[in-house]
Scaffold this motif. Sequence first.
Motif, PDB file in Angstrom:
ATOM      1  N   LYS A 261      69.201  37.067   0.609  1.00  0.00           N
ATOM      2  CA  LYS A 261      68.414  37.051   1.976  1.00  0.00           C
ATOM      3  C   LYS A 261      67.225  37.930   1.830  1.00  0.00           C
ATOM      4  O   LYS A 261      67.248  39.249   2.077  1.00  0.00           O
ATOM      5  N   MET A 280      63.985  40.495  11.786  1.00  0.00           N
ATOM      6  CA  MET A 280      65.092  39.992  10.847  1.00  0.00           C
ATOM      7  C   MET A 280      65.860  41.046   9.974  1.00  0.00           C
ATOM      8  O   MET A 280      66.698  41.345   9.893  1.00  0.00           O
ATOM      9  N   MET A 283      67.223  43.614  12.488  1.00  0.00           N
ATOM     10  CA  MET A 283      68.718  43.251  13.086  1.00  0.00           C
ATOM     11  C   MET A 283      69.655  42.861  11.818  1.00  0.00           C
ATOM     12  O   MET A 283      70.853  42.458  12.071  1.00  0.00           O
ATOM     13  N   GLU A 284      69.201  43.273  10.549  1.00  0.00           N
ATOM     14  CA  GLU A 284      70.022  42.969   9.356  1.00  0.00           C
ATOM     15  C   GLU A 284      70.312  41.252   9.098  1.00  0.00           C
ATOM     16  O   GLU A 284      71.684  41.136   8.677  1.00  0.00           O
ATOM     17  N   ASP A 285      69.556  40.671   9.677  1.00  0.00           N
ATOM     18  CA  ASP A 285      69.786  39.057   9.296  1.00  0.00           C
ATOM     19  C   ASP A 285      69.185  38.870   7.930  1.00  0.00           C
ATOM     20  O   ASP A 285      69.637  37.815   7.364  1.00  0.00           O
ATOM     21  N   VAL A 286      68.491  39.733   7.410  1.00  0.00           N
ATOM     22  CA  VAL A 286      68.104  39.776   5.993  1.00  0.00           C
ATOM     23  C   VAL A 286      68.321  41.062   5.287  1.00  0.00           C
ATOM     24  O   VAL A 286      68.371  42.099   5.991  1.00  0.00           O
TER      25      VAL A 286
END
Length: 732
Positions: A261, A280, A283-286
Amino acid sequence: MTSKDIDIYKELKTYFGFNKFKGLQEEVIKSILDGNDTFVIMPTGGGKSLCYQLPALIQEGTAIVVSPLIALMKNQVDAIRGISSHKGIAHVLNSSLNKTDVAQVKSDIVNGITKLLYVAPESLIKEEYVEFLKSQKISFVAIDEAHCISEWGHDFRPEYRNLRSIIERIDDVPIIGLTATATEKVQEDILKNLGMTTAKTFKASFNRPNLYYDVRLKTSNINSDIIRFIRLHLNKSGIIYCLSRKKVEEIAQVLQVNGIKAVPYHAGLDAKTRAKHQDMFLMEDVDVVVATIAFGMGIDKPDVRFVIHHDIPKSLESYYQETGRAGRDGGEGHCLAYYSYKDIEKLEKFLSGKPIAEQEIGNALLQEVVGYAETSMSRRKYLLHYFGEEFDEVNGLGANMDDNVRNPKKKHEAKDDLKTLLECVKLSNEKYKSKDIVSILIGKVNALIHSHKTDQQPYFGSGKNQDDKYWMALIRQALVARFIRKEIEQYGVVKITDKGLDFIEKPESFMMTEDHMYEEGDDITIVTNSKAGGSSADEVLIKLLKELQKTVAKKNGVPPYAVFQETSLDDMALKYPITMDELKNIYGVGEGKARKFGKPFIDLIAKYVDENDILRPDDFVVKSTGVNSGLKLYIIQNTDRKLPLEDIAKAKGLEFKELIEEMQRIVYSGTKININYCIDELLDEDQQEEIFEYFMEAEDDSIQKALDEFDGDYDDDELRLMRIKFISEVAN
């Protein structure tokens, strides 16, 4: 009101909720409250911003904070607004505001609401703002990222040079300079340019004991190596820095197609996309951001676990600043840099278009980076020495957190050579820079040496017994050991220290480690357990594959290198491919090559894996993005149409040498390509036959060996084109 009149612990608790200060914060804050000019050198993550935020909140009036980064200003303003009931407590004044916004900012300052005003240097020089601020109560001016004022800093901004005169026009207030990175030269520059030579200076240690420093040679397998590294740090946050936007996009794509990611971040993306990608990551989406150095300056993510430099940076300040984004929470931080001297040459080429003064500075900074990458001594000691700090590599905090310390190279006694070096510096009257001292030692004349008649001195050539790389390595180690130093005023000129003079009189043992010699064609060996799908090429298997390579070559009547290149065999011994599809994912193996020669190789590997209980790293097969497939098709189609190679290169924005490299990749991976039409224009039949026969009998396909063999009869391009023809006809 001075620091004695205020309970700063109570104020710290009230505003920020902390019970105690970190490092030097308390002394710095007291100095500011006492009205002193103050200079703060504190590494990234050391809590610099609190040093001026707390005094600004406590004191009467508005503090002006000069910062070069809009993202950083926004983050800090949001943070300060979060601790107050009034939004106007902190404002930015920069080009992003409209007239209504500016009016609101002025109103809040006039009414005594605003305690911190963040200003870009370009905005501060605007006459209307200067006139307005002159009429207001200003508590002090803080200059963040103060290294931007120095041409020797890693992010020089010419507009910072005018700050002193503008501040004087606004008010006679204390100045606070803050930087996360500064060598002695930069520190001197900052103090001089801000007219604060009597400032109280506070310098925190630059040692980050939780960071592990690691430098690896950059090879053509770099993408595979990065993916392996990230997979070993699964679900952890990391940043990969590249020098160009193109490379950022390319690496981000490769990571994405390999299930990682990742998002790109560079100045070419629109502001909305950049903000989205930054969020992102926060927020640790990647897990990974691939970025140019535009990223991260205003970000404070405490749990970044690795920082990878795909390209080596332009200065050690940049490197320190960027690696400093790892492990801010005190947890692990792996700092991995890939180094190849080719990258340094690219940066030198880029500098060659700049004014002479800028070239000199840029090249001096680059040589420090080369020293760091090539040194075999403790990297932490080398880095801290650069920032003017001593480090005990035996007992110091984080002493073993470094690839050189964990994998030490052999040392040898260099007492006599060190004495020769020190005598050369002393006898030549301490007027030369490192590279000139090396030239004097090996007896190489240049214009400067000749003009001073140094080439006529008895010590000229006194170090002919060693080569230039050896002496440069010894100079670096003598600098760190403080036998010599670099002059601050005439930057780079080497001077001898008292310790050095004592050594000449009474030489004693000096153990020297030889630098890493990164030669083109070297490869990285990452040592792990080869039984467990590790990341080290299996030496036993390599031996078997090489024997098979010779057998297959003999059977087909071609040289061994025409079957598979050595790098392909190494990759096979790393990934253990046992099907045709897996073989096609091996470096330098295309469909044609796999079909023609692949079967005996995958049979051998399958048998070896079975007999030795090898756990295959099947997740280490790196998928390609297909970025180059369009270019490959274009080249094949247009060589079939017999288009001039120069036109093909031009149409794709390639240099001629880059086109040749692409064609080499195509034929080495097993696809035929017909360039007879352009070779026929360059070479007659006999010449072609002569070169063809050479490649048929040669032990390897080295162009350098071919150039040596023909001794100037053919140039580099002619031999490369003939090699493409040869591989295409005999191996594909």
